[in-house]
Design a protein around this motif. Structure first.
Motif, short mmCIF file in Angstrom:
data_model
loop_
_atom_site.label_atom_id
_atom_site.label_comp_id
_atom_site.label_asym_id
_atom_site.label_seq_id
_atom_site.Cartn_x
_atom_site.Cartn_y
_atom_site.Cartn_z
N VAL A 66 2.52 -9.14 0.37
CA VAL A 66 3.42 -9.38 -0.76
C VAL A 66 4.40 -8.20 -0.85
O VAL A 66 4.16 -7.12 -0.31
N TYR A 67 5.49 -8.43 -1.57
CA TYR A 67 6.40 -7.33 -1.87
C TYR A 67 5.79 -6.47 -2.97
O TYR A 67 5.20 -6.99 -3.93
N ALA A 68 5.92 -5.16 -2.84
CA ALA A 68 5.42 -4.25 -3.86
C ALA A 68 6.14 -4.51 -5.18
O ALA A 68 7.38 -4.57 -5.22
N GLY A 69 5.38 -4.69 -6.24
CA GLY A 69 5.96 -4.89 -7.56
C GLY A 69 6.38 -6.31 -7.86
O GLY A 69 6.91 -6.58 -8.95
N ALA A 90 15.72 -6.17 3.06
CA ALA A 90 14.94 -5.90 4.27
C ALA A 90 14.17 -4.59 4.16
O ALA A 90 13.13 -4.41 4.80
N ALA A 91 14.66 -3.70 3.29
CA ALA A 91 14.00 -2.40 3.16
C ALA A 91 12.92 -2.39 2.09
O ALA A 91 12.29 -1.36 1.85
N ALA A 92 12.71 -3.53 1.44
CA ALA A 92 11.71 -3.58 0.36
C ALA A 92 10.32 -3.34 0.92
O ALA A 92 9.97 -3.80 2.01
N ALA A 93 9.52 -2.60 0.15
CA ALA A 93 8.16 -2.27 0.59
C ALA A 93 7.27 -3.50 0.56
O ALA A 93 7.30 -4.29 -0.39
#
Length: 723
Positions: A66-69, A90-93
């Motif tokens: 999942v994406y963080a947050g 694309a840079a999302a954690a």
């Protein structure tokens, strides 16, 4: 973090062999392999590890990314997925986390389920923000509803629609949000507490029946494991760690394989043939059976669906879809299933071009590909022994994993004791003509089946209650039309009344301009008027006079019709019968209307009429239930012709019945007397009894809604005993 009882420690849920899972374990695993199956409903008596197995299932499922947050848990690998918290670049954690098991409490509000405005943000900062509900939290995970049969109908509809559509749209309170909500819906229930409506039952993909094992050695093993877990949960979990990890790996492998499993044209036609033979309504059964067969093949490590896969899928997907009315027990004739499937394996793929039907799409491929998500499993021909913490799977003597079936324990119907006496007060015309007379002093007993049920008139409890949500009597509750507001209390916030209460206090708080200052004492909750469920207690006369002129069949039809009505309105029901020299509780108050209908069918008729004893026994039942649940308002339905006699019959019996009626009337219970008297000569005793009870008097012929409609047009008079 609390340690849950391991899934593989549940008897019947070990996946260390091809036949290691019983019906419950297999159904849970298959629906996680292919969530499109539509979830699982687990039905069974209390103490059969239903909740234990569901809570342990989440721990063996592979982790998700999942994406963080991201509160909506969209899949980073799915380029088409959108989150209200996004967009994510694309840079999302990206992080990995375990699959969530989200539990939906029976008393949850609709706002809590689908989400609503963030109240703190709206009141303190004046901004409208969406607060996700349980459906958003359950996305890509498990949504578990314990005692799903007690969940309010509108919430069940909401859940099942979300599960079918895979999305939730919220348009309320100035909020417009749509988000993905794909989850595995799992419900558990005890049939003794009441049934799901048939149309809701059909929306669950698979249904399994569980029961506690009868083998002493298996029961002892359940107790041994439970005590070991309670003594040292961590050590117990570690002991079953290898089995849990093996199960996780097998589920992951099955998920990889499920999209590659081939369901041939012959297999698809066989599924359609099975569903048609069992006369299931609609096409949902065909679709679910096909998806389950594909998931089962993937679980067994096969790349093509076999006859064994279809058989296992049919046993899980079809039994609950064969119910024709609320009192039909779910089940499947396995002999018929085997005859339809035959002994031969499915034929191989036909030559390119398929059957000669005059059409050719040029593809040359008659297989059907079904995409689904994966657990691990069995080889399609068997399912293991038993379900943990006390749940057991069926056993046909060959390890075949037959579906479990729970036979409700029914009390033995009353047997003739040889001491019953004829109803000497009954008029001669109550004796059926052209039938042999009973020997003097002895009344024959007989068990009469009910006539055809019909739509009954609505009987309600007077006043305004506060009981659990249902469909019978008026009540103040959490749903319904808004009729006011109150300070404090439970329920949804009444925003307008809250702001009005605060507006008049702003000057005293030094606020003349700007935002309104809200304090706790300003909060107002909505008062809503809806409908509640009630306790419907039947007090049924089963004496000899009721057996005359086939009267008992008419009486049972009326009671059965009222039971059907109680089923639809989510009532609790109970039954007291009186005959011979006493009364008995034929069915203690329960949510299982099915069980009440079964007991009704078993009631024999014969003997004297101890009316006073019947009324007093009903009063004792009502008083006990009042102590258990003061908010559950009762409706007493007395079904009798009003005659009263016993060994000391005559004026003494009549006086005693009048005293008992006055005592019941003093309880303040809403009572209806269903008058079963018929024929040209009537004594009107049931009408007199209704007067002593302070009850409504309804002739048995006027219980139906159709008869009530006719009364409006002058065909008959409601409340009058004359025909």
């Amino acid at each position: 973090m609390p340690v849950h009882y391991p899934f593989s420690a549940v008897l019947g849920c070990q996946a260390d062999s091809a036949d290691g899972l019983d019906d419950m374990g297999l159904a849970l695993v298959l629906t996680t392999i292919s969530p499109e199956i539509g979830g699982v409903l687990v039905r069974g008596e209390k103490g059969t590890a239903k909740s234990t197995a569901v809570r342990g299932l989440a721990a063996v499922l592979p982790s998700i990314s999942v994406y963080a947050g991201d509160r909506f848990s969209i899949d980073p690998a799915d380029g088409s997925a959108e989150s209200p918290d996004g967009p994510f670049g694309a840079a999302a954690a990206v992080e990995s986390r375990p699959v969530r098991l989200v539990e939906l409490p029976v008393g949850a509000s609709e706002d809590r389920v689908v989400g609503s405005i963030h109240l703190e943000s709206a009141l303190s900062r004046g901004t409208v923000e969406f607060e996700p509900g349980l459906l958003a939290r359950a996305h890509r995970g498990l949504l578990y509803v314990d005692e799903v049969n007690l969940l309010h109908d509108h919430l069940v509809d909401l859940l099942l629609d979300a599960a079918a559509m895979g999305r939730v749209s919220v348009e309320r309170d100035g909020v417009s949000v749509s988000h993905a909500a794909r989850f595995v819906l799992i419900g558990t229930m005890n049939p003794e507490e009441g049934e799901l409506r048939p149309q809701l039952l059909d929306r669950f993909g698979l249904t399994v029946e569980v029961a506690a094992p009868r083998d002493p050695s298996l029961r002892a093993e359940v107790v041994r494991r439970r005590m070991a877990f309670d003594l040292d949960a961590a050590a117990f979990a570690e002991r079953f760690g290898p089995g849990e990890r093996a199960l996780t790996a097998r589920i992951a492998e099955a998920r990889e394989l499920v999209g590659k499993v081939r369901l041939t044209e012959a297999g698809l036609l066989k599924i359609a043939e099975v569903c048609a033979a069992f006369e299931v309504d609609g096409l949902r059964a065909d679709i679910v059976t096909a998806r389950t067969a594909v998931a089962h093949a993937a679980w067994a490590g096969r790349s093509e669906v076999t006859r064994a896969d279809i058989r296992r899928a049919a046993l899980l997907a079809l039994p609950h879809r064969r119910r024709r009315n609320p009192f039909d027990a779910p089940g499947l004739d396995e002999d018929l299933l085997d005859r339809i499937l035959g002994d031969d394996e499915l034929p191989p793929e036909p030559p390119e071009g398929g059957p000669d039907d005059g059409s050719d799409d040029g593809s040359g491929d008659d297989s059907v590909g079904l995409d689904t998500p994966p657990p691990s499993g069995s080889d399609g021909s068997t399912d293991g022994e038993d379900s943990s913490d006390g749940s057991a799977s069926g056993d046909d003597g060959s390890d075949g994993g037959e579906p479990l079936s729970v036979e409700p324990a029914s009390e033995a119907s009353a047997e003739p004791d040889g001491n019953s006496e004829t109803n000497t007060d009954a008029p001669a015309d109550d004796q059926p003509p052209n039938e042999p007379q009973a020997p003097s002093g002895v009344a024959p007993e007989s068990v009469t089946s009910a006539a055809q049920a019909y739509r009954p008139r609505l009987l309600t409890v007077t006043g305004l209650g506060t009981g659990r949500t249902g469909g019978r009597s008026k009540a103040i509750g959490s749903s319904g039309r808004r009729i006011g507001a109150t300070e404090g209390g439970r329920g949804g916030l009444h925003l307008v009344e809250t702001l009005k209460a605060a507006a008049g206090k702003q000057a005293a708080r030094g606020r003349t301009t700007g935002r309104v200052e809200l304090r706790t004492e300003d909060l107002r909750t909505a008062i809503r008027e809806g409908r509640e469920a009630n306790l419907v207690l039947f007090c049924v006369d089963a004496s000899g006079s009721m057996a005359a002129r086939k009267r008992m069949a008419q009486v049972k039809a009326a009671v059965l019709s009222l039971l059907l009505d109680a089923y639809r309105r989510r009532d609790k029901v109970g039954m007291v019968t009186f005959r011979g020299e006493g009364a008995e509780v034929a069915l203690p108050p329960t949510g299982s209307v099915d069980l009440a209908a079964a007991r009704l069918d078993e009631i024999p008729a014969g003997g004297r009429t101890p009316l006073a004893e019947g009324l007093l026994e009903a009063a004792r039942v009502l008083q006990r239930e009042q102590l258990r649940d003061p908010d559950l308002r009762p409706l007493l339905v007395v079904v009798t012709d009003g005659r009263a006699n016993s060994r000391t019959h005559g004026k003494a019996a009549v006086k005693r019945s009048q005293q008992a009626a006055a005592y019941v009337a003093g309880l303040g219970v809403t009572t209806v007397v269903i008058d079963s008297e018929s024929g040209p000569m009537r004594l009107g005793l049931a009408r007199e009894l209704a007067g002593h009870l302070g009850a409504e008097h309804v002739p048995v012929a006027e219980v139906s809604a159709e008869a009530l409609t006719s009364a409006v047009h002058g065909y008959t008079t409601v409340g009058k005993g004359a025909a």
